[in-house]
Design a protein around this motif. Structure first.
Motif, PDB file in Angstrom:
ATOM      1  N   GLY A  17       0.835  -1.186   0.000  1.00  0.00           N
ATOM      2  CA  GLY A  17       0.000   0.000   0.000  1.00  0.00           C
ATOM      3  C   GLY A  17       0.872   1.239   0.000  1.00  0.00           C
ATOM      4  O   GLY A  17       2.057   1.190  -0.318  1.00  0.00           O
ATOM      5  N   SER A  18       0.291   2.372   0.337  1.00  0.00           N
ATOM      6  CA  SER A  18       1.042   3.625   0.332  1.00  0.00           C
ATOM      7  C   SER A  18       0.593   4.469   1.506  1.00  0.00           C
ATOM      8  O   SER A  18      -0.453   4.217   2.109  1.00  0.00           O
ATOM      9  CB  SER A  18       0.784   4.371  -0.975  1.00  0.00           C
ATOM     10  OG  SER A  18      -0.589   4.692  -1.057  1.00  0.00           O
ATOM     11  N   ALA A  19       1.390   5.496   1.817  1.00  0.00           N
ATOM     12  CA  ALA A  19       1.060   6.369   2.949  1.00  0.00           C
ATOM     13  C   ALA A  19      -0.315   7.009   2.741  1.00  0.00           C
ATOM     14  O   ALA A  19      -1.083   7.182   3.671  1.00  0.00           O
ATOM     15  CB  ALA A  19       2.127   7.446   3.096  1.00  0.00           C
ATOM     16  N   ARG A  21      -2.966   5.839   0.886  1.00  0.00           N
ATOM     17  CA  ARG A  21      -4.133   4.958   0.916  1.00  0.00           C
ATOM     18  C   ARG A  21      -4.086   3.983   2.081  1.00  0.00           C
ATOM     19  O   ARG A  21      -4.951   3.130   2.206  1.00  0.00           O
ATOM     20  CB  ARG A  21      -4.230   4.194  -0.410  1.00  0.00           C
ATOM     21  CG  ARG A  21      -4.300   5.157  -1.587  1.00  0.00           C
ATOM     22  CD  ARG A  21      -4.202   4.437  -2.890  1.00  0.00           C
ATOM     23  NE  ARG A  21      -5.413   3.648  -3.166  1.00  0.00           N
ATOM     24  CZ  ARG A  21      -5.581   2.958  -4.282  1.00  0.00           C
ATOM     25  NH1 ARG A  21      -4.628   2.911  -5.193  1.00  0.00           N
ATOM     26  NH2 ARG A  21      -6.694   2.279  -4.489  1.00  0.00           N
ATOM     27  N   TYR A  23      -1.566   1.446   4.795  1.00  0.00           N
ATOM     28  CA  TYR A  23      -0.773   0.231   4.643  1.00  0.00           C
ATOM     29  C   TYR A  23      -1.572  -0.982   5.079  1.00  0.00           C
ATOM     30  O   TYR A  23      -2.409  -0.898   5.973  1.00  0.00           O
ATOM     31  CB  TYR A  23       0.503   0.326   5.484  1.00  0.00           C
ATOM     32  CG  TYR A  23       1.465   1.344   4.955  1.00  0.00           C
ATOM     33  CD1 TYR A  23       2.236   1.073   3.831  1.00  0.00           C
ATOM     34  CD2 TYR A  23       1.596   2.576   5.589  1.00  0.00           C
ATOM     35  CE1 TYR A  23       3.113   2.015   3.338  1.00  0.00           C
ATOM     36  CE2 TYR A  23       2.477   3.531   5.099  1.00  0.00           C
ATOM     37  CZ  TYR A  23       3.227   3.247   3.977  1.00  0.00           C
ATOM     38  OH  TYR A  23       4.097   4.169   3.484  1.00  0.00           O
TER      39      TYR A  23
END
Lengths: 326, 336
Positions: A17-19, A21, A23
């Motif tokens: 994931g990303s910061a 959206r 983790y």
């Protein structure tokens, strides 16, 4: 005598994931405990994404583990530094599926096979001389069935089967105890696959090697493995002697997997257990037994409590509340 | 159109590609086979045997500069080789459709799966947007896609491999083609999903009367799915015949050796796998005689000339052994 390799509640989790959206955790390997005995061939089978390759890589510390322990020859190597691992590296080697990607195309085959001999010293710290290396190259090419002339050529001049022989020669250069082979014959055509499977078996017998053989092809695994571990969504669902597990599976998943293999003969009627749907995501595995969403014999209990591996009384263990009785 | 003609008749198909410096190489040599209505035929062979090239030739999809296609490919009696692009376009999708190993290359990532199936429907049939979408949802449902209405609004990357394969099959079948060419449709899938897709292909033949040309390297898939089988080796037909007969008593030493080299899942485990020595020749280095001769256990002087296909029982085989009265024995039956 202790096992050559042992994993204790070994886990490998990835943060995806990303910061922006958020983790999530992907549990590629989730609490696996198993032992690899000296001189045996343990087959790791399962469908894509079950974690079999990750487990194989973790065993050799090629991938950092998240939790648990790995013992090699009785020594805990789970958190050993590269420096401490280095003297053990010659004893554990790997063969990969993609025979081309694992060979540097700009170097001659002889140099590729000799590289580990140049990097690693003898146990007493002495470097190997060129004469010694040349002699070993001769032995190795003979061992894997490569002509001497192959050593002067480049990887692209070889077919897939021959390239896999080169990879095997390189893995064996330092006389390892343990070889982890990750789908080593999957990319090969059937007529070539048989040659390489035979080579693996011959080498195991003559050199007393121990293999962890990762493959999705059950019939290849049955041919080579003494024991089989069946994986589903990061966990071992059944483990035991190859013939027991593959002839009379106790776990419904093993049974479905075996029944789904199309057999190259006519007139053999096998009952197909068709599983519905796809393998769930290892990011959000089902509650209770991971297999209950696709299991033909699932009951209420299965969605609530995760079954642990239990001894089935015939040398095999299965993680199922309602194992198939034969 | 000729009502008596077979659905598909491929005769002496030869595909020649330029190999640089003015040289050419025959990728496929004199391949012939036919396919009838509501029949599944397997085209089986190892990598480089020419199976996919043959399929691309049928679809008229070989556009490499300098490629030459000789022989004849007749669909319902109509010659496809040399057919102009417009006529071919009308035929493709509507009459002959193809599915591939990797659905991601066949589906565009920038549109939803539903949009892509709608588009194909509207290209060949006078349908409104809403009408096309209704048919799309129906098709996805028939292919076993759960919640087809929602699946139609998803992009290919949002679907699993099995669902993507089903979406591609739905698209291929959207115009009820009479011939479906499936090129390694299950190779990238896990066995449990492969079993679902093979069930689906068998149902297509049963429910819609579709004919399927199934291209695969997996002898197990052939044995389970196909009515008849054509075995290719190095761009040539080694043998063909009813699947049942071919698996019981392979007539070509290559077929027999190939079947023997597959490790059995049941029965006794052989100590060593019977393997075929060497590797298939490159098309440019194919021997003038039987292409399998250098690896064949039965190779002899008669094999120096290229054998032609001869009938033996219900099979046809490109091998001199049967004519010499030395036909291969039936396969040892595996005890379960």
């Amino acid at each position: 005598m202790s096992a050559l390799l042992e994993t204790r509640t070994l886990s490998k989790h990835y943060r995806i994931g990303s910061a922006l959206r958020g983790y999530r955790t992907l549990r590629a390997v989730d609490g696996i405990s198993l032992q690899v005995e000296r001189g045996e061939v343990l087959g790791l089978v399962g469908e894509s994404g079950c974690g079999k390759s990750t487990l194989g890589r973790c065993m050799l510390r090629l991938t950092e583990i998240t939790a648990g322990e790995i013992l090699f020859d009785g020594r805990d190597i789970s958190r050993a530094s590269d420096k401490r691992l280095r003297p053990l590296r010659p004893r554990m080697q790997m063969v990969f599926q993609d025979s081309y990607a694992s060979l540097n195309p700009r170097r001659r085959v002889g140099d590729l096979i000799a590289e580990p001999l140049r990097i690693h010293t003898h146990a007493d710290g002495a470097r190997r001389g060129e004469a010694e290396i040349a002699e070993r190259l001769g032995e190795l090419s003979h061992l894997v069935g490569l002509p001497q002339s192959a050593l002067q050529r480049y990887p692209h001049e070889f077919s897939g089967g021959q390239r896999q022989r080169i990879n095997i020669a390189r893995a064996l250069a330092l006389s390892p105890d343990l070889v982890v082979a990750d789908e080593p014959v999957s990319a090969l055509d059937v007529s070539i696959q048989a040659q390489i499977v035979n080579l693996f078996m011959d080498l195991q017998e003559s050199l007393g090697l121990t293999y962890v053989f990762v493959a999705h092809d059950l019939s290849v695994v049955r041919q080579i493995a003494t024991r089989v571990a069946v994986m589903y969504l990061g966990a071992v669902v059944e483990i035991g002697p190859a013939d027991t597990v593959l002839h009379s599976p106790a776990h419904p998943y093993t049974a479905a997997l075996i029944s789904a293999v199309p057999e190259p003969s006519v007139g053999v009627t096998t009952r197909r257990i068709t599983l519905s749907g796809d393998v769930p995501s290892p990011v959000s595995p089902p509650s209770g037994c991971r297999f209950h969403t696709r299991c033909p014999s699932a009951q209420a209990l299965c969605s609530m409590t995760a079954p642990a591996l239990q001894d089935m009384g015939d040398g095999r263990e299965a993680a199922c509340h309602f194992p198939l009785l034969t | 159109m000729d009502a008596d003609a077979p659905l598909l008749a491929v005769d002496n198909l030869t595909i020649t590609l330029p190999a640089g410096r003015g040289r050419t190489v025959d990728i496929v040599e004199n391949v012939s086979f036919r396919l009838d209505g509501a029949e599944i035929m397997g085209l089986v062979g190892e990598s480089g045997s020419g199976k996919s090239m043959s399929a691309l030739a049928i679809m008229g999809l070989i556009d490499a500069p300098g490629a030459r296609i000789a022989g004849s490919i007749r669909f319902r009696g109509r010659e496809l080789i040399g057919l102009d692009r417009r006529a071919l376009r009308a035929l493709r999708g509507a009459e002959i459709a193809m599915i591939f190993q990797d659905p991601m290359t066949a589906l565009t990532p920038v549109h939803t799966v539903g949009w892509q199936i709608d588009e194909q429907l509207r290209a060949h049939q006078p349908l409104s947007r809403a009408g096309a979408r209704a048919r799309t949802v129906e098709l996805l449902g028939e292919m076993g896609v759960p919640d087809p209405r929602r699946a139609a609004d998803r992009y290919p990357h949002q679907l699993s491999g099995g669902l993507r394969q089903r979406a591609m099959i739905a698209m291929a079948l959207s115009c009820n083609p009479s011939l479906l060419i499936a090129d390694e449709p299950t190779t990238a899938l896990d066995v449990t999903v492969q079993a679902q897709i093979l069930d689906l292909l068998r149902r297509l033949r049963q429910d819609f009367g579709s004919s399927i040309l199934l291209i695969t390297h997996d002898m197990g898939v052939v044995a389970e799915t196909c009515d008849r089988t054509t075995v290719l080796y190095s761009g040539n037909v080694a043998e063909h015949g009813p699947t049942d007969a071919l698996f019981r008593q392979p007539a070509h030493p290559y077929t027999a050796a190939l079947l023997d080299s597959i490790p059995p899942l049941r029965g006794t485990r052989p100590r060593r796998l019977p393997s075929i020595p060497g590797a298939p020749p490159a098309p440019s280095a194919r021997p003038p005689g039987c292409p399998f001769q250098p690896r064949c256990a039965y190779g002899h002087v008669a094999c120096e000339t290229r054998p032609s296909l001869l009938p033996i029982g219900a099979q046809q085989v490109a091998c001199v052994l049967p004519a010499e009265g030395r036909a291969l024995p039936p396969r040892a039956v595996l005890s379960a």
